[in-house]
Design an enzyme around this catalytic site. Structure first.
Site, PDB file in Angstrom:
ATOM      1  N   HIS A   1     -10.778  22.088 -39.818  1.00 18.61           N
ATOM      2  CA  HIS A   1      -9.483  21.452 -40.122  1.00 18.61           C
ATOM      3  C   HIS A   1      -8.581  21.519 -38.885  1.00 18.61           C
ATOM      4  O   HIS A   1      -7.543  22.173 -38.868  1.00 18.61           O
ATOM      5  CB  HIS A   1      -8.855  22.195 -41.290  1.00 18.61           C
ATOM      6  CG  HIS A   1      -7.734  21.497 -41.989  1.00 18.61           C
ATOM      7  ND1 HIS A   1      -6.659  20.931 -41.320  1.00 18.61           N
ATOM      8  CD2 HIS A   1      -7.517  21.276 -43.303  1.00 18.61           C
ATOM      9  CE1 HIS A   1      -5.837  20.403 -42.200  1.00 18.61           C
ATOM     10  NE2 HIS A   1      -6.330  20.594 -43.424  1.00 18.61           N
TER      11      HIS A   1
ATOM     12  N   GLU B   1      -9.947  16.083 -38.265  1.00 18.99           N
ATOM     13  CA  GLU B   1     -10.855  17.076 -38.817  1.00 18.99           C
ATOM     14  C   GLU B   1     -12.292  16.549 -38.885  1.00 18.99           C
ATOM     15  O   GLU B   1     -12.516  15.425 -39.350  1.00 18.99           O
ATOM     16  CB  GLU B   1     -10.402  17.473 -40.220  1.00 18.99           C
ATOM     17  CG  GLU B   1      -8.924  17.842 -40.297  1.00 18.99           C
ATOM     18  CD  GLU B   1      -8.421  17.914 -41.715  1.00 18.99           C
ATOM     19  OE1 GLU B   1      -9.180  18.389 -42.593  1.00 18.99           O
ATOM     20  OE2 GLU B   1      -7.261  17.505 -41.965  1.00 18.99           O
TER      21      GLU B   1
END
Length: 304
Positions: A177, A279
């Site tokens: 992330h 991400e």
């Protein structure tokens, strides 16, 4: 990934050391906080920092260049608390796509350092976590999850490896992330996603196909780009960053913008302007790993 192990003296020369988060991030603690153990690679190639909680990459600063990752100045480095910024490891669930805690449970677990390697043009560390009684209470599967973080000239190379050590197939979603630091979100240009199908989470999951050669940002963005595999390029007017991935099926692009950012307690009022998440993800649909098999996913950040 290179497999040459380092002696203690070589590790020292390669700039690989352990420390406490209070030494590196003194403003991200309350006075009585114990801090978190951190692993630092700092040498002529640049610097990267990894928290042992969550194998969470906190920093990537190539030699002679500014910091590439964004950490919220309002996040607190506390045992068992998710860190806002850097590169959280999300597993075995992406976001709220299921009944587990948001983004899964490994980002708050302690990880163990299993390898430290170095050469003239690289230095790397590998961290490992696995199932235990706490994970079994949430998710029945047995697994080993390994993250290798390699610093090279102008490059941070991350490889996430999953082993199914149980007797049943397991399915997962997840992500690296990555929070990228940008000069100002309204100046950001992201290329490489034209022609890719997406699911727009900010608009009720509406599906579409990206028509823009270059993505720009003027409001909340939360899109899963399905099957994205081409290299990406991010330019914020102050610098350029190449982003590549392998093994991950999707790319997620996220910025909460002002209104949703204001609802996040660990985001400062203007934090949304200084970050963009790009991400490497398994988010469009779960992947399945059979007993005894492995899966690997990789993301590379390349400063220009």
């Amino acid at each position: 990934m290179p497999d040459q192990a380092c002696t203690a003296q070589q590790l020292l020369s390669a700039g690989i050391r352990t420390t406490n988060s209070r030494q590196l991030y003194p403003t991200l603690h309350q006075p009585a906080d114990a801090g978190l153990p951190m692993l630092v690679i700092e040498n002529a190639l640049g610097k990267t920092v990894v928290a042992l909680q969550g194998a969470h990459v906190m920093s990537f600063q190539p030699a002679g260049q500014p910091e590439m990752l964004w950490i919220s100045p309002k996040t607190l480095l506390l045992d068992g608390t998710p860190i806002r910024g850097g590169i959280p490891v999300c597993f075995p669930q992406f976001s709220s796509q299921g009944g587990l805690p948001k983004h899964g449970f490994v980002r708050c677990k302690p990880w163990q350092v299993t390898a430290q390697r170095c050469g003239d043009d690289y230095a790397l560390v590998t961290l490992l976590t696995e199932d235990d009684a706490a994970t079994h209470a949430l998710w029945s599967h047995s697994f080993e999850l390994e993250l290798t973080v390699m610093l090279e000239a102008d490059t941070l190379d991350l490889e996430l490896g999953l082993s199914n050590t149980g007797e049943e197939a397991l399915s997962f979603t997840g992500a690296l992330h990555t929070y990228l630091q940008v000069d100002a979100i309204e100046n950001v240009r992201l290329s490489g996603l034209c022609g890719t199908n997406y699911r727009d989470s900010a608009n009720g999951g509406r599906e579409g196909r990206e028509a823009a050669e270059i993505l720009t940002f003027a409001g909340e963005t939360d899109r899963i780009f399905l099957g994205a595999s081409r290299p990406l390029s991010l330019n914020d007017g102050a610098g350029q960053l190449g982003i590549a991935q392998d093994g991950f099926t999707d790319v997620v692009v996220w910025n909460p913008w002002a209104d949703k950012g204001a609802a996040l307690a660990d985001l400062p009022p203007d934090g949304w302007r200084r970050m963009l998440c790009v991400e490497a993800a398994v988010a469009g649909a779960p992947l399945t790993v059979r007993p005894g098999e492995e899966w690997y996913g990789r993301q590379k950040l390349m400063a220009d």
